[in-house]
Scaffold this active site. Structure first.
Site, PDB file in Angstrom:
ATOM      1  N   CYS A  89     -15.081 -12.779  -8.520  1.00  0.00           N
ATOM      2  CA  CYS A  89     -14.077 -13.047  -7.485  1.00  0.00           C
ATOM      3  C   CYS A  89     -14.228 -11.960  -6.425  1.00  0.00           C
ATOM      4  O   CYS A  89     -14.025 -10.774  -6.713  1.00  0.00           O
ATOM      5  CB  CYS A  89     -12.656 -13.026  -8.048  1.00  0.00           C
ATOM      6  SG  CYS A  89     -11.439 -13.087  -6.702  1.00  0.00           S
TER       7      CYS A  89
ATOM      8  N   HIS B 167      -6.017 -14.859  -5.718  1.00  0.00           N
ATOM      9  CA  HIS B 167      -6.558 -15.160  -4.386  1.00  0.00           C
ATOM     10  C   HIS B 167      -6.652 -16.646  -4.087  1.00  0.00           C
ATOM     11  O   HIS B 167      -7.041 -17.026  -2.984  1.00  0.00           O
ATOM     12  CB  HIS B 167      -7.919 -14.468  -4.198  1.00  0.00           C
ATOM     13  CG  HIS B 167      -7.789 -12.974  -4.244  1.00  0.00           C
ATOM     14  ND1 HIS B 167      -7.954 -12.238  -5.389  1.00  0.00           N
ATOM     15  CD2 HIS B 167      -7.442 -12.093  -3.276  1.00  0.00           C
ATOM     16  CE1 HIS B 167      -7.728 -10.963  -5.131  1.00  0.00           C
ATOM     17  NE2 HIS B 167      -7.408 -10.849  -3.857  1.00  0.00           N
TER      18      HIS B 167
ATOM     19  N   CYS C  86     -10.983  -9.989  -5.677  1.00  0.00           N
ATOM     20  CA  CYS C  86     -10.701  -8.902  -6.631  1.00  0.00           C
ATOM     21  C   CYS C  86     -11.867  -7.933  -6.704  1.00  0.00           C
ATOM     22  O   CYS C  86     -11.736  -6.870  -7.310  1.00  0.00           O
ATOM     23  CB  CYS C  86     -10.505  -9.431  -8.049  1.00  0.00           C
ATOM     24  SG  CYS C  86      -9.192 -10.603  -8.287  1.00  0.00           S
TER      25      CYS C  86
ATOM     26  N   LYS D 167       5.049 -13.354  -4.312  1.00  0.00           N
ATOM     27  CA  LYS D 167       3.950 -12.479  -3.924  1.00  0.00           C
ATOM     28  C   LYS D 167       3.829 -12.554  -2.394  1.00  0.00           C
ATOM     29  O   LYS D 167       3.981 -13.622  -1.818  1.00  0.00           O
ATOM     30  CB  LYS D 167       2.670 -13.020  -4.568  1.00  0.00           C
ATOM     31  CG  LYS D 167       1.511 -12.072  -4.530  1.00  0.00           C
ATOM     32  CD  LYS D 167       0.314 -12.743  -5.208  1.00  0.00           C
ATOM     33  CE  LYS D 167      -0.976 -12.328  -4.555  1.00  0.00           C
ATOM     34  NZ  LYS D 167      -1.450 -11.024  -4.734  1.00  0.00           N
TER      35      LYS D 167
ATOM     36  N   LYS E 276      -0.352 -13.635   3.482  1.00  0.00           N
ATOM     37  CA  LYS E 276      -0.404 -14.035   4.882  1.00  0.00           C
ATOM     38  C   LYS E 276      -0.184 -15.530   5.005  1.00  0.00           C
ATOM     39  O   LYS E 276       0.444 -16.004   5.941  1.00  0.00           O
ATOM     40  CB  LYS E 276      -1.749 -13.644   5.482  1.00  0.00           C
ATOM     41  CG  LYS E 276      -1.814 -12.176   5.797  1.00  0.00           C
ATOM     42  CD  LYS E 276      -3.056 -11.838   6.594  1.00  0.00           C
ATOM     43  CE  LYS E 276      -3.311 -10.342   6.531  1.00  0.00           C
ATOM     44  NZ  LYS E 276      -4.672  -9.983   6.214  1.00  0.00           N
TER      45      LYS E 276
ATOM     46  N   HIS F 229       0.819  -1.211   0.000  1.00  0.00           N
ATOM     47  CA  HIS F 229       0.000   0.000   0.000  1.00  0.00           C
ATOM     48  C   HIS F 229       0.853   1.261   0.000  1.00  0.00           C
ATOM     49  O   HIS F 229       0.371   2.332  -0.359  1.00  0.00           O
ATOM     50  CB  HIS F 229      -0.914   0.040   1.237  1.00  0.00           C
ATOM     51  CG  HIS F 229      -1.989  -0.999   1.208  1.00  0.00           C
ATOM     52  ND1 HIS F 229      -2.250  -1.835   2.263  1.00  0.00           N
ATOM     53  CD2 HIS F 229      -2.858  -1.346   0.236  1.00  0.00           C
ATOM     54  CE1 HIS F 229      -3.237  -2.646   1.944  1.00  0.00           C
ATOM     55  NE2 HIS F 229      -3.626  -2.378   0.723  1.00  0.00           N
TER      56      HIS F 229
HETATM   57  N1  MSP Z   1      -9.918  -0.583  -3.368  1.00  0.00           N
HETATM   58  C1  MSP Z   1      -9.198  -0.828  -4.552  1.00  0.00           C
HETATM   59  C2  MSP Z   1      -8.733   0.464  -5.208  1.00  0.00           C
HETATM   60  C3  MSP Z   1      -9.839   1.415  -5.556  1.00  0.00           C
HETATM   61  S1  MSP Z   1      -9.229   2.863  -6.330  1.00  0.00           S
HETATM   62  C4  MSP Z   1     -10.580   3.686  -6.824  1.00  0.00           C
HETATM   63  C5  MSP Z   1      -7.980  -1.703  -4.272  1.00  0.00           C
HETATM   64  N2  MSP Z   1      -7.538  -1.736  -3.012  1.00  0.00           N
HETATM   65  S2  MSP Z   1      -6.255  -2.572  -2.522  1.00  0.00           S
HETATM   66  O1  MSP Z   1      -6.191  -2.365  -1.111  1.00  0.00           O
HETATM   67  O2  MSP Z   1      -6.327  -3.910  -2.980  1.00  0.00           O
HETATM   68  O3  MSP Z   1      -5.024  -1.913  -3.211  1.00  0.00           O
HETATM   69  C6  MSP Z   1      -4.724  -0.526  -3.027  1.00  0.00           C
HETATM   70  C7  MSP Z   1      -3.478  -0.136  -3.808  1.00  0.00           C
HETATM   71  O4  MSP Z   1      -2.359  -0.848  -3.266  1.00  0.00           O
HETATM   72  C8  MSP Z   1      -3.548  -0.505  -5.286  1.00  0.00           C
HETATM   73  O5  MSP Z   1      -2.956   0.501  -6.076  1.00  0.00           O
HETATM   74  C9  MSP Z   1      -2.730  -1.769  -5.376  1.00  0.00           C
HETATM   75  O6  MSP Z   1      -2.142  -1.994  -6.616  1.00  0.00           O
HETATM   76  C10 MSP Z   1      -1.661  -1.477  -4.326  1.00  0.00           C
HETATM   77  N3  MSP Z   1      -1.022  -2.695  -3.868  1.00  0.00           N
HETATM   78  C11 MSP Z   1      -1.545  -3.695  -3.099  1.00  0.00           C
HETATM   79  N4  MSP Z   1      -0.590  -4.662  -2.939  1.00  0.00           N
HETATM   80  C12 MSP Z   1       0.546  -4.320  -3.582  1.00  0.00           C
HETATM   81  C13 MSP Z   1       1.858  -4.831  -3.651  1.00  0.00           C
HETATM   82  N5  MSP Z   1       2.228  -5.961  -3.096  1.00  0.00           N
HETATM   83  N6  MSP Z   1       2.781  -4.060  -4.288  1.00  0.00           N
HETATM   84  C14 MSP Z   1       2.499  -2.821  -4.809  1.00  0.00           C
HETATM   85  N7  MSP Z   1       1.279  -2.330  -4.754  1.00  0.00           N
HETATM   86  C15 MSP Z   1       0.227  -3.115  -4.327  1.00  0.00           C
HETATM   87  O7  MSP Z   1      -7.445  -2.272  -5.198  1.00  0.00           O
END
Ligand code: MSP
Length: 471
Positions: free
Chosen positions: A124, A146, A127, A293, A296, A21
């Site tokens: 899913c 997932h 996703c 990747k 958890k 994040h």
């Molecule tokens: N809720 C949606 C986004 C909605 S935007 C209108 C979502 N949430 S998320 O929590 O799954 O991901 C939030 C952001 O964190 C996304 O840009 C996602 O690509 C990024 N990442 C989540 N895990 C990641 C990694 N391991 N590495 C880099 N970024 C990743 O998708």
């Protein structure tokens, strides 16, 4: 262009913030700081995505109310953003009443492109995405991200007619009206756009209640992505307010996994609303742990707070912004992190500051540095093309060159030989160049650069503890 708007993806609040994040926030923050330093007024959005089944189910599993659950987790995300030193200006929760009302207005405005039809297909929840039969077959019925079987759905849903906008979106992407970065992802998105059917944009309340109600139909709630994507403009007050002061965004930061929503559904919504498309959608890669990747179940999740607490925020930002490539997948390993910390931050930068400050202060040297600071042309170009890790490399080369110059010019020998004038000139030049480099480092590691500027205010005072103490 004096006002710029920058956005980040809003994370789902079905767990604690993790290292992935941080990517959207760090990248957006560098750009925001760079623009601020360049004299622009910046609006920087951040927020949380709180609807949908994924979150609803998680709260149920934990036996807490979904409202309580999302509020608690939103606080964790806010704390995390503060911990990262992110200079956001506006924060949105998709459960904010204003946001929900605005989403309903957006839906009404799009109604010419919305129709009701039966959906038969797969979904899913991980996703929060409808999955085509083709994808279902390609993945043997199991979501590769997932590791869960796709759910079969047969329900009546509202559909959004993507077909109405395909030509315009294709043209906007090809002509660069909406730039998609990196280039190879742009091609992937153009392919997906061609294949994209109309998209289902609601769920029956028999399946999902935790969402924004569809206006004038209490049997349906909006598909979470419709509500989530809208955040980028509801936060600006759309539709009651004229948002042209900020919109279109100069850059929207998203991970590669969610680029498809931002490259197809989002522009279709904007075109349906008669709004311009974002100037750029920047999609970054994924952060992996030891090549895998993070998950958890594998137990290889890296806790960003642990890294920050142990090494400091700027060490974290340094690694993320320089050694994690902006666009491709990159690995986080403790070994690589520690190597970068010791060899680069502590040795290259920490020692450079210590050496120069000590020499100057011991020899009673004050510097006259009246330079107004500027970013170099090459640096600017990289920053404005969102090539942050490359821009950071460029600045780091300058840090290393300064170390080489000290070794060559040997100011300590000048001091020993009593060559006072030469020593003064040598140190003033080195320090003045260091301060120019420091200026270019500022968007990346702002707390450290502030300390460095303090050290070199007259009388020059060497840091009492190293900037990056070795462990
Ligand atoms: N809720 C949606 C986004 C909605 S935007 C209108 C979502 N949430 S998320 O929590 O799954 O991901 C939030 C952001 O964190 C996304 O840009 C996602 O690509 C990024 N990442 C989540 N895990 C990641 C990694 N391991 N590495 C880099 N970024 C990743 O998708």
């Amino acid at each position: 262009m004096d006002k710029v708007y920058i956005t980040t993806a809003i994370p789902y609040v079905n767990g604690n913030p993790h290292i992935g994040h941080a990517m959207d926030y760090c990248l957006a923050d560098v750009l925001a700081r760079y623009f601020q330093m360049s004299g622009k007024e910046v609006k920087f959005q951040a927020g949380t995505d709180e609807h949908g089944n994924k979150i609803f189910q998680k709260a149920k599993e934990l036996g807490v109310s979904v409202e309580e659950y999302t509020s608690e987790n939103t606080e964790k995300f806010k704390d995390f953003i503060h911990k990262l030193g992110v200079s956001y200006t506006d924060f949105i929760r998709t459960t904010d009443t204003e946001h929900e009302k605005r989403c309903q207005e957006i839906w009404r405005k799009l109604s010419d492109h919305i129709y009701l039809a039966k959906y038969e297909g797969y979904y899913c929840t991980g996703c929060e995405r409808f999955v085509t039969k083709k994808e279902f077959d390609e993945n043997d019925g199991v979501c590769p991200d997932h590791q869960k079987p796709y759910e079969k759905l047969e329900e009546e849903n509202y559909y959004f007619r993507i077909a109405d906008f395909k030509n315009k979106i294709r043209k906007a992407i090809i002509d660069g009206e909406m730039v998609i970065l990196p280039e190879f992802r742009k091609k992937e998105m153009l392919r997906l756009l061609e294949e994209s059917p109309d998209v289902s944009i609601s769920r029956p309340t028999t399946q999902l209640t935790w969402g924004v109600p569809v206006p004038d139909d209490d049997t349906q709630v909006m598909y979470v992505w419709i509500d989530a994507l809208s955040n980028y403009i509801t936060i600006l007050g759309y539709p009651e307010k004229d948002i042209s002061e900020w919109w279109p965004a100069v850059a929207q930061f998203v991970g590669k996994d969610i680029l498809r929503f931002h490259a197809i559904i989002w522009p279709a919504m904007l075109l349906g609303l008669g709004l311009p498309l974002p100037k750029t959608v920047v999609s970054h890669g994924m952060i992996l742990a030891d090549g895998q990747k993070m998950s958890k179940s594998i137990g290889n999740v890296i806790d960003p707070v642990e890294v920050i607490d142990k090494y400091g925020l700027d060490a974290f930002r340094y690694y993320f912004l320089r050694h994690i490539d902006t666009f491709s997948d990159s690995d986080f390993t403790w070994a690589k992190f520690e190597e970068a910390y010791n060899n680069e931050l502590a040795n290259d930068l920490g020692n450079l500051v210590q050496r120069l400050a000590t020499l100057a202060s011991k020899n009673g040297i004050e510097i006259e540095d009246n330079n107004t600071r500027n970013f170099s042309g090459e640096y600017k170009e990289l920053m404005e093309k969102f090539q942050f890790s490359k821009a950071f490399d460029l600045v780091w080369e300058k840090v290393q060159n300064l170390n080489k110059r000290i070794d060559e010019e040997k100011p300590w020998s000048l001091a020993k030989n009593g060559e006072t004038e030469e020593l003064k000139e040598c140190l003033s030049n080195l320090i003045s160049d260091l301060l120019s480099v420091n200026y270019e480092l500022s968007p990346f590691i702002p707390a450290t650069t502030e300390k460095i500027f303090e050290v070199f205010k007259n009388p020059i005072t060497p840091p009492t503890t190293p900037l990056f103490p070795k462990n």
